[in-house]
Design an enzyme around this catalytic site. Structure first.
Site, PDB file in Angstrom:
ATOM      1  N   SER A 141      33.316 -33.096  74.104  1.00  0.00           N
ATOM      2  CA  SER A 141      33.670 -32.326  75.283  1.00  0.00           C
ATOM      3  C   SER A 141      33.273 -30.882  75.093  1.00  0.00           C
ATOM      4  O   SER A 141      33.238 -30.374  73.969  1.00  0.00           O
ATOM      5  CB  SER A 141      35.175 -32.408  75.511  1.00  0.00           C
ATOM      6  OG  SER A 141      35.811 -31.787  74.412  1.00  0.00           O
ATOM      7  N   LYS A 142      32.980 -30.257  76.224  1.00  0.00           N
ATOM      8  CA  LYS A 142      32.542 -28.867  76.235  1.00  0.00           C
ATOM      9  C   LYS A 142      33.501 -27.957  75.483  1.00  0.00           C
ATOM     10  O   LYS A 142      33.114 -26.987  74.867  1.00  0.00           O
ATOM     11  CB  LYS A 142      32.525 -28.386  77.691  1.00  0.00           C
ATOM     12  CG  LYS A 142      31.151 -28.327  78.290  1.00  0.00           C
ATOM     13  CD  LYS A 142      31.163 -27.430  79.489  1.00  0.00           C
ATOM     14  CE  LYS A 142      31.174 -28.287  80.731  1.00  0.00           C
ATOM     15  NZ  LYS A 142      31.021 -27.754  81.980  1.00  0.00           N
ATOM     16  N   ARG A 143      34.776 -28.293  75.582  1.00  0.00           N
ATOM     17  CA  ARG A 143      35.799 -27.434  75.008  1.00  0.00           C
ATOM     18  C   ARG A 143      35.659 -27.340  73.479  1.00  0.00           C
ATOM     19  O   ARG A 143      35.911 -26.317  72.888  1.00  0.00           O
ATOM     20  CB  ARG A 143      37.179 -27.988  75.364  1.00  0.00           C
ATOM     21  CG  ARG A 143      38.090 -26.986  75.966  1.00  0.00           C
ATOM     22  CD  ARG A 143      39.314 -27.584  76.642  1.00  0.00           C
ATOM     23  NE  ARG A 143      39.512 -29.006  76.464  1.00  0.00           N
ATOM     24  CZ  ARG A 143      40.245 -29.558  75.506  1.00  0.00           C
ATOM     25  NH1 ARG A 143      40.838 -28.804  74.616  1.00  0.00           N
ATOM     26  NH2 ARG A 143      40.391 -30.861  75.439  1.00  0.00           N
ATOM     27  N   LYS A 144      35.245 -28.450  72.873  1.00  0.00           N
ATOM     28  CA  LYS A 144      35.194 -28.470  71.408  1.00  0.00           C
ATOM     29  C   LYS A 144      33.794 -28.319  70.838  1.00  0.00           C
ATOM     30  O   LYS A 144      33.615 -27.973  69.687  1.00  0.00           O
ATOM     31  CB  LYS A 144      35.813 -29.768  70.902  1.00  0.00           C
ATOM     32  CG  LYS A 144      37.242 -29.897  71.366  1.00  0.00           C
ATOM     33  CD  LYS A 144      38.026 -30.872  70.556  1.00  0.00           C
ATOM     34  CE  LYS A 144      39.466 -30.867  71.036  1.00  0.00           C
ATOM     35  NZ  LYS A 144      40.095 -32.140  70.954  1.00  0.00           N
ATOM     36  N   THR A 162      27.957 -28.895  75.016  1.00  0.00           N
ATOM     37  CA  THR A 162      27.358 -30.191  75.377  1.00  0.00           C
ATOM     38  C   THR A 162      26.051 -30.044  76.148  1.00  0.00           C
ATOM     39  O   THR A 162      25.400 -31.029  76.445  1.00  0.00           O
ATOM     40  CB  THR A 162      28.325 -31.010  76.256  1.00  0.00           C
ATOM     41  OG1 THR A 162      28.719 -30.190  77.347  1.00  0.00           O
ATOM     42  CG2 THR A 162      29.534 -31.468  75.480  1.00  0.00           C
TER      43      THR A 162
END
Ligand code: GLU
Length: 503
Positions: free
Chosen positions: A264-267, A270
């Protein structure tokens, strides 16, 4: 467009991204697997790129263009697609609407789909009731009970409607997955999926099945998040009378963050564009994705200096059955390492060209003749192109180290001063100003010096001060080479400035 049930045996795969947002590394991953499988020895197939832009609110032309550009940048090419054409054109779903409308009519006429006039308010009430009853959200079949007169009346009044798939309530759907074997899903867990939205656009499920059939796709190879949708697709193949030529399904595991959650973008970034902007090389990112496909760390891939070579090599030894079912971890550290490795496969001259093509601008004052020498030194120390600028900035920006930075953490403060004091006269005699000579002079000055009350001080104890004085940092490109490039006057000036700081 053509429709045929007599399929040729030639392998045909596809990737079918939706052009919403930035191009995702998962799209590149799916494209790589599909391209390699289509072109693996013995398959001699074709790989199709189809744009699934039926979500009118979210699809954009810019996102579609970015998909093409980023896959090409990576070195992944397709045999058929919206931009290259092909015998099954058009490859953009928004250009195929009449085809889906006709297929939806066929289902309605055969009673395999039904018109649903439920209002958003009714659907919301239904969901609330289901939540309260701890049931998974699903359509309750309300409009299945409508008489043909009611349906005709609703249609005359032009009430908004969707078309839903009729799903058996009993038994289960069984299909075979190339990686997972037999999969069985009970029909009662399958929702009566909307096939045509109220704006007349098809949903993914209808368009995807119709296109896979008409485009003669033989293998649907996609992420595991689509397993639960596959019964709807199998049902559609059966309803349309295409069961005999249904593609084979293969659901590969999703890319994961190091904590095993879905990428995910958060981690983890991407977007493919993000990696290009940060100075990753296409062949390194592609190689990395390749290692995630089957966990293989193929040394020969490191020797490939272009992504085209890499794709060809990966296709040559591609074996779908080797994809492990454990979620592959998108480990940024490993990608950084691989990027450095691939960068160093190039000559300094090539690295220069790569840097400049990427957008690196040399600061004023670095003569063209020096650039290749600087690139040669720095390429061993960076992992991405982005790290290059900060590493070599000291060549043009004279460092201004503080006293604390110059002092040695484990030796008395006076030692750093002495180290600079002896360096200046030693180097002043040097007429040649070559890295090897500079190193030899500095080392012998340190060895010959009688250090004030500190016993034996070795060159490696004090080199940190020289580094900080000349480059501004205790770790940088090789010091003597850097001094050679900087020239005698500038190098001595930096050592003298540092010495002043310590007085
Ligand atoms: N449009 C779907 C996606 O964006 C394609 C899924 C499939 O390959 O069937 O992932």
């Amino acid at each position: 467009m053509r429709e045929t049930d007599a399929r040729e045996l030639k392998v045909r795969t596809r990737v079918a991204p939706s052009p919403t947002g930035d191009p995702h590394v998962a799209t590149a991953y799916a494209a790589l697997i599909n391209a390699c499988f289509a072109h693996a020895p013995g398959n001699d197939g074709a790989f199709v790129l189809r744009i699934e832009d039926t979500d009118r609110a979210r699809s954009t032309e810019a996102s579609e263009a970015a998909i093409f550009a980023s896959l090409r940048w990576l070195g992944i090419t397709w045999d058929e697609g919206p931009d290259v054409g092909g015998t099954h054109a058009p490859y953009r779903q928004s250009e195929r609407l009449p085809v889906y409308a006709e297929h939806a009519r066929r289902l309605l006429a055969a009673g395999q789909a039904f018109a649903c006039f439920c209002t958003p308010e009714r659907l919301e009430e239904m969901r609330v009731a289901q939540r309260a009853a701890h049931e998974p959200p699903h359509y309750d079949g309300h409009c299945l009970q409508l008489s043909s007169e009611q349906i005709a009346r609703n249609e005359r009044e032009a009430l908004p409607r969707v078309v839903r798939l009729k799903v058996p309530r009993e038994g289960s759907c069984v299909f075979d997955d190339m990686l997972r074997g037999r999969i069985e899903i009970e029909w009662r867990t399958v929702d009566m999926q909307v096939l045509v939205k109220s704006d007349g656009f098809p949903t993914y499920h209808l368009a995807n099945v119709v296109d896979d059939h008409l485009m003669e796709i033989t293998h649907v190879i996609r992420g595991e998040e689509w397993i639960s949708s596959t019964p709807k697709h199998v049902l559609l193949y059966e309803y349309f009378g295409w069961a005999g030529s249904m593609p084979r399904f293969c659901h590969f595991p999703l890319l994961r963050n190091p904590d095993k959650s879905k990428l995910s973008k958060r981690k983890n970034p991407t977007s493919i564009l993000h990696y290009r902007e940060r100075g990753f090389l296409p062949e390194a990112l592609l190689h990395f994705l390749g290692t995630l496909v089957d966990g293989r760390n193929d040394e020969a891939l490191l020797a490939c200096t272009t992504s085209r070579e890499l794709v060809a090599r990966m296709s040559d030894c591609f074996d779908l059955a080797r994809i492990p079912l454990g979620g592959p971890v998108f480990d940024l550290e490993k990608l950084l390492w691989l990027n450095g490795q691939h960068l160093r496969r190039h000559t300094p001259q090539q690295v220069l060209a790569i840097l400049e093509a990427w957008g690196y601008e040399w600061p004023q004052g670095v003569a063209p003749a020096q650039r290749e020498r600087i690139a040669r030194l720095a390429m061993d120390r960076v992992r991405t192109l982005e790290e290059f600028g900060p590493l070599v900035a000291f060549f043009t920006n004279r460092p201004d180290p503080s006293r604390a930075e110059l002092e040695l953490p484990e030796l008395p403060a006076s030692i750093a001063r002495e180290a600079l004091e002896i360096a200046l006269p030693a180097l002043a005699q040097d007429e040649q100003w070559h890295a090897a000579g500079i190193g030899a002079l500095l080392k012998s000055a340190v060895a010959a010096h009688h250090w004030n009350g500190s016993g034996n001080v070795r060159f490696r104890d004090v080199v940190r001060t020289y580094y900080v004085a000349v480059t501004g940092s205790p770790t940088s490109v090789p010091l003597f080479d850097a001094m050679e490039i900087l020239g005698k006057t500038e190098s001595l000036r930096r050592l003298a400035t540092a010495l002043e700081r310590l007085h």
